[in-house]
Design a protein around this motif. Sequence first.
Motif, PDB file in Angstrom:
ATOM      1  N   ILE A   9       0.853  -1.180   0.000  1.00 23.99           N
ATOM      2  CA  ILE A   9       0.000   0.000   0.000  1.00 23.99           C
ATOM      3  C   ILE A   9       0.888   1.228   0.000  1.00 23.99           C
ATOM      4  N   GLY A  39      -2.386   3.470   6.293  1.00 29.87           N
ATOM      5  CA  GLY A  39      -2.958   2.440   5.425  1.00 29.87           C
ATOM      6  C   GLY A  39      -3.997   1.540   6.067  1.00 29.87           C
ATOM      7  N   SER A  42      -7.165   1.405   3.844  1.00 30.53           N
ATOM      8  CA  SER A  42      -6.800   0.699   2.606  1.00 30.53           C
ATOM      9  C   SER A  42      -6.684  -0.795   2.853  1.00 30.53           C
ATOM     10  N   SER A  51     -10.769  -3.777  -3.140  1.00 31.63           N
ATOM     11  CA  SER A  51      -9.657  -3.141  -3.835  1.00 31.63           C
ATOM     12  C   SER A  51      -9.394  -3.865  -5.146  1.00 31.63           C
TER      13      SER A  51
END
Length: 63
Positions: A9, A39, A42, A51
């Motif tokens: 990431i 992150g 994410s 993702s």
Amino acid sequence: MLEIKNINISFDKKECIRKGYFQAYDGQITGIYGESGTGKSSLLYILGMLSNQQHEYYYNEKS
């Protein structure tokens, strides 16, 4: 058990996670914490398979 390998990431030129590894076991509570911009959100997108980045997903239904 949920296992994800080779998590990468980065934002702009800042690398947050490089060759990361995540593992969560059945029946356990797993927390994700850290400073702002490292992150976490994410990683949750990756764990939720939201993702479009390439990762290696492994899921094992055995206890």
